[in-house]
Design a protein around this motif. Structure first.
Motif, PDB file in Angstrom:
ATOM      1  N   VAL A  15      38.918   8.218   9.928  1.00 62.68           N
ATOM      2  CA  VAL A  15      39.379   8.044  11.307  1.00 62.68           C
ATOM      3  C   VAL A  15      38.500   8.831  12.285  1.00 62.68           C
ATOM      4  CG1 VAL A  15      41.281   8.538  12.906  1.00 62.68           C
ATOM      5  CG2 VAL A  15      41.758   7.530  10.678  1.00 62.68           C
ATOM      6  N   VAL A  16      38.163  10.069  11.905  1.00 64.49           N
ATOM      7  CA  VAL A  16      37.307  10.899  12.768  1.00 64.49           C
ATOM      8  C   VAL A  16      35.926  10.260  12.916  1.00 64.49           C
ATOM      9  CG1 VAL A  16      36.131  13.129  12.958  1.00 64.49           C
ATOM     10  CG2 VAL A  16      38.536  13.035  12.256  1.00 64.49           C
ATOM     11  N   ALA A  17      35.367   9.769  11.795  1.00 63.38           N
ATOM     12  CA  ALA A  17      34.053   9.119  11.838  1.00 63.38           C
ATOM     13  C   ALA A  17      34.107   7.865  12.701  1.00 63.38           C
ATOM     14  CB  ALA A  17      33.598   8.772  10.427  1.00 63.38           C
ATOM     15  N   GLN A  18      35.197   7.130  12.579  1.00 62.18           N
ATOM     16  CA  GLN A  18      35.394   5.920  13.376  1.00 62.18           C
ATOM     17  C   GLN A  18      35.401   6.258  14.872  1.00 62.18           C
ATOM     18  OE1 GLN A  18      39.264   3.615  13.209  1.00 62.18           O
ATOM     19  NE2 GLN A  18      38.027   2.529  11.667  1.00 62.18           N
ATOM     20  N   THR A  19      36.095   7.332  15.205  1.00 59.56           N
ATOM     21  CA  THR A  19      36.167   7.766  16.607  1.00 59.56           C
ATOM     22  C   THR A  19      34.799   8.183  17.118  1.00 59.56           C
ATOM     23  OG1 THR A  19      38.416   8.577  16.192  1.00 59.56           O
ATOM     24  CG2 THR A  19      37.344   9.302  18.214  1.00 59.56           C
ATOM     25  N   MET A  20      34.043   8.911  16.313  1.00 57.55           N
ATOM     26  CA  MET A  20      32.706   9.355  16.720  1.00 57.55           C
ATOM     27  C   MET A  20      31.785   8.167  16.965  1.00 57.55           C
ATOM     28  SD  MET A  20      31.935  12.761  14.407  1.00 57.55           S
ATOM     29  CE  MET A  20      30.364  12.989  15.233  1.00 57.55           C
ATOM     30  N   ILE A  21      31.868   7.173  16.099  1.00 58.10           N
ATOM     31  CA  ILE A  21      31.038   5.973  16.261  1.00 58.10           C
ATOM     32  C   ILE A  21      31.364   5.273  17.575  1.00 58.10           C
ATOM     33  CG2 ILE A  21      30.555   3.668  15.351  1.00 58.10           C
ATOM     34  CD1 ILE A  21      31.032   4.823  12.525  1.00 58.10           C
TER      35      ILE A  21
END
Length: 355
Positions: free
Chosen positions: A283-289
């Motif tokens: 989820v965090v990686a998704q948000t960063m992208i």
């Protein structure tokens, strides 16, 4: 990261909406930062052009150049490597139907306050001036004779310089004798030693003068005390800081709703042995992208918009500052994923799948 990217590709519309919101927020942040920089430049361009370390004003002037009145003889009280005297007067310059607020600077041609001439020539005779180039955009040209609201004298533009605005007003540079004639009129001869300040270049600005009637002011402090400068800057900066918070809240709401909709799916995945930390990182990686894509698009759109803005709009983009703001936007947007992470950690696999 793999899971995050695969979900983005599968649900393009949903994540495009989130990216679009982040793009609009970043666009507004970048544009406001450009506006803040541009308005600040309007006030300080002429001062930055001095490349000075300090200015000497009277102690009673409250750090205001127009309110400072001193004698040129007080140069003897200044101990500095380089000094330059300056007289300053605010007025309205007119030429035909063209009218413009201006700041008139009286200087000595051989001192370092003398501006570079980008068009025309330097002043040589009485009542000749070098004008800031922004006046050309208002219809003023070389050879124009200007009348001032505060004087019967007429000034002739013989040259233009660049980046010379003081307190948002274009600057006209002339010699001290012409300045005295404009400011004092018939009393010019009795006041031919009057100036407003002494600009200093020195490695140290402490102990520049021992005269109790004079005050040594660091250039940055002098700029911050220009009328409206600090208030204007703080207002725009607070707007930018609020947008950072708004960005974080918007992302948090979007991701939380998406996470709630996927509780059963996350429950199945946890039941299959996939850890909460792995799902949280996804989820965090998704948000960063999403934040990175939205911020980059906003950055590019801001630069494109700036290229088409009319010169009358005071926007100036500081690329280093914009990059810093972009990184902050990505960071606060990522921080908005915290609520979704907490939700994922608390998911009970059995309850999530209806067990």
């Amino acid at each position: 990261m793999f899971l995050a990217w695969q979900e983005i590709k599968k649900n393009k519309l949903r994540f495009t909406l989130i990216t679009g919101v982040l793009m609009l927020v970043s666009y507004l942040v970048f544009f406001l930062s450009g506006l803040a920089t541009g308005l600040a430049d309007l006030n300080r361009e002429a001062v930055d052009k001095w490349e000075a370390s300090a200015i000497i004003l009277t102690d009673e002037s409250d750090k205001s150049l127009p309110q400072s009145f001193m004698s040129i003889d007080q140069l003897e009280d200044i101990d500095a490597k380089e000094t330059a005297v300056i007289g300053q007067l605010n007025a309205i310059a007119s030429q035909g139907d063209n009218k413009q607020n201006i700041a008139l600077f009286g200087i000595n041609q051989k001192e370092f306050l003398m501006p570079n001439v980008t068009e025309g020539r330097a002043f040589e005779e009485a009542y000749e001036v070098i004008a800031d180039g922004s006046l050309k955009e208002e219809g003023f040209e070389l050879g124009d004779e200007l009348t001032l609201s505060s004087s019967d004298q007429r000034l002739t533009i013989v040259g233009f310089t660049d980046n010379a605005r003081f307190n948002a007003a274009p600057v006209l540079y002339t010699n001290l004798s012409s300045f005295h004639q404009v400011k004092f009129g018939e009393a010019a001869e009795q006041n031919n030693d009057q100036i407003n300040g002494i600009v200093v270049r020195d490695d140290s600005i402490s102990n520049l003068t021992e005269n109790d009637e004079l005050e040594s002011i660091e250039i940055e402090t002098f700029i911050e005390n220009l009328p409206g400068y600090t208030e204007q800057k703080l207002t725009l900066n607070f707007m930018i800081y609020f947008l950072f918070g708004i960005s974080s809240i918007i992302v948090a709401i979007f991701l939380y709703v998406l996470t709630v909709q996927k509780i059963s799916m996350f429950g199945v995945m946890k039941a299959q042995g996939i850890s909460s930390s792995y799902l949280s990182r996804s989820v965090v990686a998704q948000t960063m992208i999403l934040a990175f894509i939205g911020t980059v698009i906003g950055f590019v759109l801001t630069l494109i918009s700036g290229a088409f803005l009319p010169a009358a709009v005071p926007v100036s983009f500081d690329l280093a500052l914009m990059i810093i703001y972009g990184l902050i936007l990505i960071a606060v947007a990522t921080a908005g994923a915290v609520f979704s992470v907490l939700t994922i950690v608390r998911i009970d696999p059995l309850k999530a799948i209806g067990g």
